[in-house]
Design a protein around this motif. Structure first.
Motif, short mmCIF file in Angstrom:
data_model
loop_
_atom_site.label_atom_id
_atom_site.label_comp_id
_atom_site.label_asym_id
_atom_site.label_seq_id
_atom_site.Cartn_x
_atom_site.Cartn_y
_atom_site.Cartn_z
N ALA A 177 0.90 -1.32 0.10
CA ALA A 177 0.13 0.03 -0.08
C ALA A 177 0.83 1.27 -0.02
N SER A 178 2.00 1.03 0.30
CA SER A 178 2.84 2.28 0.32
C SER A 178 4.34 1.79 -0.05
N PRO A 179 5.40 2.72 -0.29
CA PRO A 179 6.60 2.10 -0.78
C PRO A 179 7.54 1.90 0.22
N LEU A 180 8.38 0.86 -0.36
CA LEU A 180 9.48 0.57 0.68
C LEU A 180 10.97 0.55 -0.32
N PHE A 181 11.94 0.35 0.29
CA PHE A 181 13.25 0.35 -0.49
C PHE A 181 13.32 -0.46 -1.74
N ALA A 182 12.23 -1.66 -1.95
CA ALA A 182 12.43 -2.32 -3.06
C ALA A 182 11.88 -1.20 -3.92
N ASP A 183 10.87 -0.42 -3.96
CA ASP A 183 10.43 0.65 -4.99
C ASP A 183 11.43 1.53 -5.51
N TYR A 184 12.35 1.90 -4.56
CA TYR A 184 13.27 2.86 -4.74
C TYR A 184 14.42 2.12 -5.60
N ILE A 185 14.78 1.01 -5.46
CA ILE A 185 15.57 0.21 -6.49
C ILE A 185 15.23 0.25 -7.63
N VAL A 186 14.08 0.04 -8.01
CA VAL A 186 13.50 0.03 -9.54
C VAL A 186 13.17 1.40 -9.90
N PHE A 187 12.89 2.22 -8.89
CA PHE A 187 12.47 3.78 -9.46
C PHE A 187 14.08 4.30 -10.02
N GLY A 188 14.86 4.13 -9.02
CA GLY A 188 16.36 4.56 -9.30
C GLY A 188 16.52 4.20 -10.98
N ALA A 189 16.36 3.05 -11.33
CA ALA A 189 16.95 2.74 -12.74
C ALA A 189 15.96 3.56 -13.81
N PHE A 190 14.62 3.77 -13.57
CA PHE A 190 13.89 4.68 -14.34
C PHE A 190 14.18 6.06 -14.51
N GLN A 191 14.57 6.51 -13.30
CA GLN A 191 14.94 8.09 -13.04
C GLN A 191 16.05 8.22 -13.66
N TRP A 192 17.18 7.28 -13.76
CA TRP A 192 18.53 7.39 -14.41
C TRP A 192 18.43 7.89 -15.68
N VAL A 193 17.29 7.14 -16.48
CA VAL A 193 17.04 7.53 -17.97
C VAL A 193 16.14 8.59 -18.05
N ARG A 194 15.11 9.06 -17.13
CA ARG A 194 14.53 10.00 -17.00
C ARG A 194 15.32 11.39 -16.96
N VAL A 195 16.45 11.45 -16.37
CA VAL A 195 17.25 12.47 -16.26
C VAL A 195 18.17 12.68 -17.39
N VAL A 196 18.69 11.68 -18.06
CA VAL A 196 19.63 12.00 -18.94
C VAL A 196 19.22 11.81 -20.31
N SER A 197 18.11 11.37 -20.63
CA SER A 197 17.69 10.81 -21.95
C SER A 197 16.13 11.23 -22.15
N GLN A 198 15.92 11.41 -23.41
CA GLN A 198 14.44 11.89 -23.88
C GLN A 198 14.08 10.56 -24.49
N PHE A 199 14.63 9.59 -24.60
CA PHE A 199 14.37 8.31 -25.03
C PHE A 199 13.15 7.71 -23.92
N GLN A 200 11.81 7.17 -24.76
CA GLN A 200 10.94 7.01 -23.68
C GLN A 200 10.92 5.29 -23.82
N THR A 201 11.17 5.00 -22.54
CA THR A 201 11.34 3.68 -22.26
C THR A 201 10.06 3.01 -22.08
N LEU A 202 9.17 3.75 -21.63
CA LEU A 202 7.87 3.08 -21.02
C LEU A 202 6.45 3.85 -21.88
N ALA A 203 5.44 3.11 -22.46
CA ALA A 203 4.53 3.43 -22.94
C ALA A 203 3.68 4.23 -22.03
#
Length: 230
Positions: A177-203
């Motif tokens: 129901a709320s986030p834990l460190f497991a969320d931040y693990i995967v979030f970090g990967a997508f945030q990595w690309v969001r910050v550096v690139s305009q490439f859309q990895t997710l629909a």
């Protein structure tokens, strides 16, 4: 006492991009702990805290220096047990280890390759030289060749996210129901690309994208303090 966080950045110190450093940023925000950041380019990482680690993130909390995003999360959990839990118990910590391995083996390889030249473009010349040499050795080819097939590989990457996508039909976060460190693990990967690139990895209509947006909004929009690459 304010915690000091060394995080990876390029020529623009206001745009830290390391997925692992973002895990720590979100962990500190989750715990509600005050912290300051020091933008650290690739070639200065070996100098951090008297060569405390070959990689960042690294934190200094008083007399303690801790490296590695998972070890930092464990340290924060044990040192500040009165703050919101990052794991929700030992089972959550063990599960986060699985999520970390899944992310490193399933999510990171595609994202890192897809955004490789975007990262290179954010770096100062000395860091570009280091990045080019180290990544060419890692991928076994010139770095310009690494992302050329990213459009062709995108569908397979998105399909590989189905376990996460399906799980999100039951609950809003990996942690429930709320986030834990497991969320931040995967979030970090997508945030990595969001910050550096305009490439859309997710629909746009992907439940994973909706989860990522929820994560960006967490802790007063901590993830949005850096705008998406434009």
């Amino acid at each position: 006492m304010t915690i000091l966080l060394y995080e990876l950045a390029g020529t623009d110190a206001s745009r830290p991009f390391s997925p692992h450093c973002w895990k720590t940023v979100m962990s500190l925000a989750h715990k509600g702990l005050p912290y300051e950041t020091i933008a650290t380019p690739f070639t200065r990482v070996p100098l951090v805290e008297d060569s405390a680690s070959k990689t960042v993130p690294v934190i200094r909390d008083g007399d303690r220096v801790v490296s590695d995003s998972f070890d930092i999360a464990v340290y924060l959990e044990e040192t500040y047990p009165d703050r919101p839990s990052l794991f929700g118990g030992s089972g959550g910590m063990a599960t986060a280890r699985f999520v970390e391995r899944w992310s490193q083996l399933t999510v990171h390889p595609f994202l890192g390759a897809a955004a490789l030249m975007d990262i290179h473009g954010m770096l100062a010349p000395a860091d570009q030289a280091y990045f080019r040499e180290s990544r060419a050795k890692r991928f076994g080819k010139p770095i310009e060749e690494v992302p050329v097939d990213r459009e062709h590989r995108l569908a397979a990457f998105r399909a590989g996210l189905e376990p996460l996508r399906n799980m999100l039909s039951y609950q809003p976060f990996i942690g429930g129901a709320s986030p834990l460190f497991a969320d931040y693990i995967v979030f970090g990967a997508f945030q990595w690309v969001r910050v550096v690139s305009q490439f859309q990895t997710l629909a746009g209509d992907d439940p994973v994208a909706a989860w990522f947006e929820r994560c960006l909004d967490l802790h007063g929009g901590t993830g949005r303090r850096v705008a998406a690459a434009a």
